[in-house]
Design an enzyme around this catalytic site. Structure first.
Site, PDB file in Angstrom:
ATOM      1  CB  SER A  39      -4.281   3.646  -0.570  1.00  0.00           C
ATOM      2  OG  SER A  39      -3.152   3.768   0.236  1.00  0.00           O
TER       3      SER A  39
ATOM      4  CG  ASP B 161       0.515   1.810   0.617  1.00  0.00           C
ATOM      5  OD1 ASP B 161       1.479   2.130  -0.099  1.00  0.00           O
ATOM      6  OD2 ASP B 161      -0.432   2.580   0.837  1.00  0.00           O
TER       7      ASP B 161
ATOM      8  CG  ASP C  71      -1.087   4.185  -3.060  1.00  0.00           C
ATOM      9  OD1 ASP C  71      -0.714   3.712  -1.968  1.00  0.00           O
ATOM     10  OD2 ASP C  71      -1.473   5.359  -3.203  1.00  0.00           O
TER      11      ASP C  71
ATOM     12  CG  ASP D 242       0.536   6.492  -0.496  1.00  0.00           C
ATOM     13  OD1 ASP D 242       0.431   5.381   0.064  1.00  0.00           O
ATOM     14  OD2 ASP D 242      -0.432   7.252  -0.696  1.00  0.00           O
TER      15      ASP D 242
END
Length: 448
Positions: free
Chosen positions: A101, A240, A242, A244
């Site tokens: 993430s 960010d 990833d 999400d």
């Protein structure tokens, strides 16, 4: 049953240590495959962000799943919510995301989705952990799983994102700066917004395996703010690593966080006549959001920090909308998990429909000053219950006199204690937060 390997958001750690080694990930893939195969399931999709270690872990997972007799569909670099979506539409039994993430490139992790595109239930994670500790055995050669790359994954997800707003919505005439954090949205988000008519300027879209989240993306929104001002853009949007999480920036370079976006989306649902009873936030949600949501006539509930808990609350109450101030927003009436692109589209669609600016859309909400200080933990301790720390918290709470909040919690993803203080006076809040952080640091030093 307490989970030994899974945290609040899958498994995460420094590459080369703990469970983030090639052999551990290979065996974890095998354990996942064995558990799924025992339930009659035989297809798993794998996606990743842009970290250099993703190549290594992708190959290890593929080998482990194949050894368990499970077929694999490889998506390549894809946002986490895109992998959740494709898990559902490809009718897979599970989806695995290789990502840490918002963490730096030297960390990585594994997130898991069920066939419905939601987080795995605790019971299934417990089964996987138990299988992970068993001896690994490969199925007969004739029953090994096969691997295949999904060549149209990007296009499928782009269309899915666009379908979450009314078909006639256009962003023509808007200049938007997108910061893709050199992460998984770099080849997705620019196409989504350009196809909806916006003039798109992109930064953070040149991943090299090492620069994910580095001075860019939603964790470093000042980079986006500067780009918005430099390009005289109407709006900025930062994701960010990833994909999400999302934060936005208005034309003046002011940062709009997840709390403010959540409020705008709640207003947009009301304007569209959508029935909603309440909104879920977290312990970190600004008190200003809670007051504003109640002014809309809706209930507001706080959960523990983490999208997993927000999602559980929404399901329990039958609600659709919740999120975190970090920009992890869940719109269950649009998708099954937190999605940065989809969340940004909900805000943008409301602006296009209402003709309002970001600042005008936020009218009715006034954030209270909130300060967050992160205290590193060099050793495995939890100083929150130390007498000196408790006394520091008590002193601050006494001074706030019910006109603010104090929250201490260990990070679920990093070796940190997060100290949050919220109140009416920003200078005072900063001083209080630092006082508590100093007490935490002193306790850590004494224990080292």
């Amino acid at each position: 049953m307490a989970r030994k390997y899974f945290g609040t958001d899958g498994i995460r750690g420094r590459v080369g240590s703990g469970q983030m080694t090639p052999d551990a990930v290979l065996k974890l893939g095998w354990a996942v495959g064995r558990v799924l195969a025992s339930k009659g399931n035989s297809l798993v999709v794998i996606g990743k962000d842009t970290r250099i270690s993703g190549y290594m872990f992708e190959a290890a997972l593929e080998a482990g799943l194949s050894a368990a007799g499970v077929n694999v569909r490889i998506l390549g670099p894809m946002p986490t919510p895109g992998i959740a979506y494709l898990t559902r539409t490809l009718r897979a039994s599970a989806g695995i995301v290789i990502s840490a993430s918002h963490n730096p490139f030297y960390d990585n992790g594994l997130k898991f989705f069920s066939a419905e595109g939601t987080k795995l239930p605790d019971e299934l994670e417990n089964e996987i952990e138990a299988m992970f500790e068993a001896d690994m055995q490969t199925v007969d050669s004739a029953k090994l799983g096969k691997a295949e790359r999904v060549v149209d994954a990007q296009g499928r997800y782009i269309e899915a994102c666009k379908a979450t707003i009314p078909i006639g919505t256009k962003f023509n005439g808007l200049r938007i700066v997108l910061d893709c954090a050199n992460g998984a949205t770099y080849h997705i988000a620019p196409n989504v917004f350009a196809e909806l008519g916006a003039e798109v300027i992109v930064i953070g879209d040149k991943p090299d395996g090492l620069n994910i989240n580095k001075n860019c993306g939603s964790t470093h929104p000042n980079t986006l703010a500067a780009a918005v001002l430099q390009n005289q853009a109407d709006i900025g949007i930062a994701f960010d690593g990833d994909g999400d999480r999302v934060v936005m920036v208005n034309s003046k370079g002011q940062i709009i966080d997840g709390d403010e976006m959540l409020y705008i989306i709640a207003k947009s649902r009301m304007a569209a006549g959508v029935e909603q009873k309440g909104i879920a936030g977290t312990l970190m949600s600004n008190m200003g959001l809670e007051l504003a949501i109640r002014e809309l006539g809706l209930e507001f509930v706080r959960t523990d920090v983490g999208d997993r808990y927000v999602l559980e609350c929404l399901r329990d109450k039958g609600w659709c909308l919740g999120g975190e101030n970090s920009g992890h927003i869940i719109c269950l009436d649009r998708t099954t998990t937190g999605d940065g692109i989809v969340s940004a589209l909900q805000v943008m669609a409301y602006l296009a429909e209402s003709g309002k600016s970001l600042n005008e859309a936020m009218e009715g909400m006034r954030k209270m000053p909130q300060v967050l200080v992160n205290v590193p933990l060099p050793i495995s301790i939890n100083p929150i219950n130390e007498a000196a720390v408790k006394q520091a918290v008590k002193d601050v709470e006494t001074r706030l006199a019910g006109r603010g909040r104090v929250l201490l919690r260990p990070s679920g993803t990093e070796p940190l204690i997060r100290v949050m203080v919220e109140g009416e006076d920003e200078k005072q809040v900063k001083e209080y937060a630092q006082q508590i952080a100093d007490a935490v640091s002193d306790s850590v030093a004494k224990a080292s």
